[in-house]
Design a protein around this motif. Structure first.
Motif, PDB file in Angstrom:
ATOM      1  N   PRO A 154      -1.882  12.492  -6.844  1.00 21.30           N
ATOM      2  CA  PRO A 154      -0.501  12.030  -7.044  1.00 21.30           C
ATOM      3  C   PRO A 154       0.196  11.621  -5.755  1.00 21.30           C
ATOM      4  O   PRO A 154       0.743  10.514  -5.664  1.00 21.30           O
ATOM      5  N   PHE A 155       0.160  12.478  -4.743  1.00 22.00           N
ATOM      6  CA  PHE A 155       0.839  12.135  -3.496  1.00 22.00           C
ATOM      7  C   PHE A 155       0.106  11.017  -2.765  1.00 22.00           C
ATOM      8  O   PHE A 155       0.737  10.195  -2.077  1.00 22.00           O
ATOM      9  N   ALA A 156      -1.234  10.960  -2.905  1.00 19.79           N
ATOM     10  CA  ALA A 156      -2.005   9.884  -2.270  1.00 19.79           C
ATOM     11  C   ALA A 156      -1.625   8.531  -2.865  1.00 19.79           C
ATOM     12  O   ALA A 156      -1.514   7.530  -2.142  1.00 19.79           O
ATOM     13  N   ILE A 157      -1.415   8.476  -4.184  1.00 14.61           N
ATOM     14  CA  ILE A 157      -0.987   7.221  -4.816  1.00 14.61           C
ATOM     15  C   ILE A 157       0.389   6.805  -4.306  1.00 14.61           C
ATOM     16  O   ILE A 157       0.633   5.628  -4.004  1.00 14.61           O
ATOM     17  N   TRP A 158       1.283   7.762  -4.206  1.00 12.68           N
ATOM     18  CA  TRP A 158       2.636   7.472  -3.715  1.00 12.68           C
ATOM     19  C   TRP A 158       2.589   6.919  -2.296  1.00 12.68           C
ATOM     20  O   TRP A 158       3.230   5.900  -1.988  1.00 12.68           O
ATOM     21  N   LEU A 159       1.818   7.548  -1.414  1.00 14.99           N
ATOM     22  CA  LEU A 159       1.693   7.070  -0.043  1.00 14.99           C
ATOM     23  C   LEU A 159       1.043   5.688   0.007  1.00 14.99           C
ATOM     24  O   LEU A 159       1.515   4.783   0.693  1.00 14.99           O
ATOM     25  N   MET A 160      -0.054   5.537  -0.707  1.00 17.04           N
ATOM     26  CA  MET A 160      -0.799   4.281  -0.675  1.00 17.04           C
ATOM     27  C   MET A 160       0.047   3.128  -1.190  1.00 17.04           C
ATOM     28  O   MET A 160       0.001   2.013  -0.637  1.00 17.04           O
ATOM     29  N   GLY A 197      -2.394   2.918   6.918  1.00 12.74           N
ATOM     30  CA  GLY A 197      -2.033   3.634   5.692  1.00 12.74           C
ATOM     31  C   GLY A 197      -3.212   4.350   5.086  1.00 12.74           C
ATOM     32  O   GLY A 197      -3.093   5.495   4.635  1.00 12.74           O
ATOM     33  N   VAL A 198      -4.371   3.682   5.060  1.00 16.97           N
ATOM     34  CA  VAL A 198      -5.581   4.332   4.558  1.00 16.97           C
ATOM     35  C   VAL A 198      -5.935   5.532   5.436  1.00 16.97           C
ATOM     36  O   VAL A 198      -6.367   6.580   4.935  1.00 16.97           O
ATOM     37  N   ALA A 199      -5.743   5.389   6.746  1.00 13.56           N
ATOM     38  CA  ALA A 199      -6.030   6.504   7.656  1.00 13.56           C
ATOM     39  C   ALA A 199      -5.111   7.684   7.394  1.00 13.56           C
ATOM     40  O   ALA A 199      -5.543   8.845   7.417  1.00 13.56           O
ATOM     41  N   VAL A 200      -3.833   7.406   7.132  1.00 12.50           N
ATOM     42  CA  VAL A 200      -2.884   8.489   6.840  1.00 12.50           C
ATOM     43  C   VAL A 200      -3.287   9.232   5.576  1.00 12.50           C
ATOM     44  O   VAL A 200      -3.309  10.468   5.535  1.00 12.50           O
ATOM     45  N   VAL A 201      -3.611   8.484   4.515  1.00 13.17           N
ATOM     46  CA  VAL A 201      -4.008   9.114   3.255  1.00 13.17           C
ATOM     47  C   VAL A 201      -5.287   9.917   3.446  1.00 13.17           C
ATOM     48  O   VAL A 201      -5.433  11.025   2.915  1.00 13.17           O
ATOM     49  N   THR A 202      -6.232   9.379   4.220  1.00 12.98           N
ATOM     50  CA  THR A 202      -7.500  10.073   4.457  1.00 12.98           C
ATOM     51  C   THR A 202      -7.284  11.385   5.187  1.00 12.98           C
ATOM     52  O   THR A 202      -7.792  12.439   4.775  1.00 12.98           O
ATOM     53  N   VAL A 203      -6.525  11.338   6.278  1.00 14.82           N
ATOM     54  CA  VAL A 203      -6.295  12.556   7.063  1.00 14.82           C
ATOM     55  C   VAL A 203      -5.509  13.574   6.262  1.00 14.82           C
ATOM     56  O   VAL A 203      -5.846  14.775   6.252  1.00 14.82           O
TER      57      VAL A 203
END
Length: 281
Positions: A154-160, A197-203
């Protein structure tokens, strides 16, 4: 006293108060880290933060064994790496239509996703445990990976979605003109341009999974499958008295993969999007 002098003194007082507050916050973070590092090298480590009389690596030698460190760390890498990969892929696929296609349901759906991030993990573990028992996913690595990904999605979708909004749609329209599909434009244009953005979600996803104790403790039953976040609990009494030096040494080793991951993606985190000239061209 002149008005200008009074204002200057007030600003100085506020600055000093802010600096003092920041120092207190910094000390709250630095002292535990200092205890971990110093205790890992201290042959007589205790609960106090103190400079050791002599430095030793015996604490690391004691914990660097397959059953104590290597196997749990490998389990953690498999669980968190698989969960992070699944989270990033599913978050990108879910965020793309939310970012590119306008609908009345977008906002309610995003608010529902945000609400899902507020649910405490302990409140849903009982039905999840019962479900996993019925579908034969209990005590399986793949089942734990699925739940790790579902809990962070859920939060990963919001960030992405927020990062994806910063990529100009004109670039995709140019690719569509050349015959690219939506999936091809997502993989070859959008995701490379939103690398930070992908890096933020990954970390974020990896760190949240890496430190999760409750989920693998509930879903995994075999000791050989336990990750390091669960096996660290063995230092608190299961082996007799707590050996603080070995606990600190294990904590240093346990923190290393997260630090290395952050170092590897640090350049991308600070790289920005740099899309100004892309649209003009």
């Amino acid at each position: 006293m002149p008005l200008r002098t009074r204002l200057r003194s007030r600003r100085t007082g506020r600055r000093l108060a802010a600096d003092a507050g920041l120092l207190v916050v910094a000390a709250a973070f630095v002292l535990p880290l200092a205890w971990v590092i110093l205790s890992a090298l201290d042959p007589h480590a205790g609960l106090r933060v103190q400079v050791p009389d002599g430095l030793t690596l015996d604490n690391f030698d004691a914990v660097l064994k397959p059953d104590i460190t290597y196997t749990p760390l490998l389990n953690s890498l498999i669980l968190c790496g698989g969960g992070t990969l699944l989270t990033v892929v599913c978050a990108a696929l879910a965020a793309y239509p939310l970012s590119r296609f306008r609908s009345r349901l977008n906002r309610p759906f995003l608010l529902t996703i945000l609400f899902a991030t507020c649910l405490p993990i302990t409140a849903i573990m009982v039905p999840v445990y019962a479900l996993f028992v019925r579908v034969n996913l209990i005590d399986t690595v793949q089942g734990t990976i699925f739940f790790f990904a579902a809990s962070q999605l859920p939060f990963a979708i919001w960030l992405m979605k927020n990062f994806m909004d910063g990529v100009p749609k004109e670039l995709e329209e140019a690719a569509w003109t050349d015959g690219a599909s939506s999936l091809q434009s997502l993989v070859r244009i959008v995701l490379p341009l939103m690398g930070p953005g992908v890096a933020v979600v990954t970390v974020f996803s990896f760190v949240m999974m890496w430190g999760n104790f409750f989920v693998p403790f509930m879903l995994l039953l075999t000791p050989d499958q336990m990750p390091a976040s669960v096996s660290i609990n063995d230092f608190f009494g299961n082996r007799g008295t707590v050996v603080y030096g070995q606990l600190a040494a294990f904590s240093v080793i346990y923190s290393t993969p997260v630090i290395l991951l952050y170092v590897l993606v640090a350049r991308r985190l600070g790289g920005g999007f740099a899309l100004g000239g892309a649209v003009k061209g």
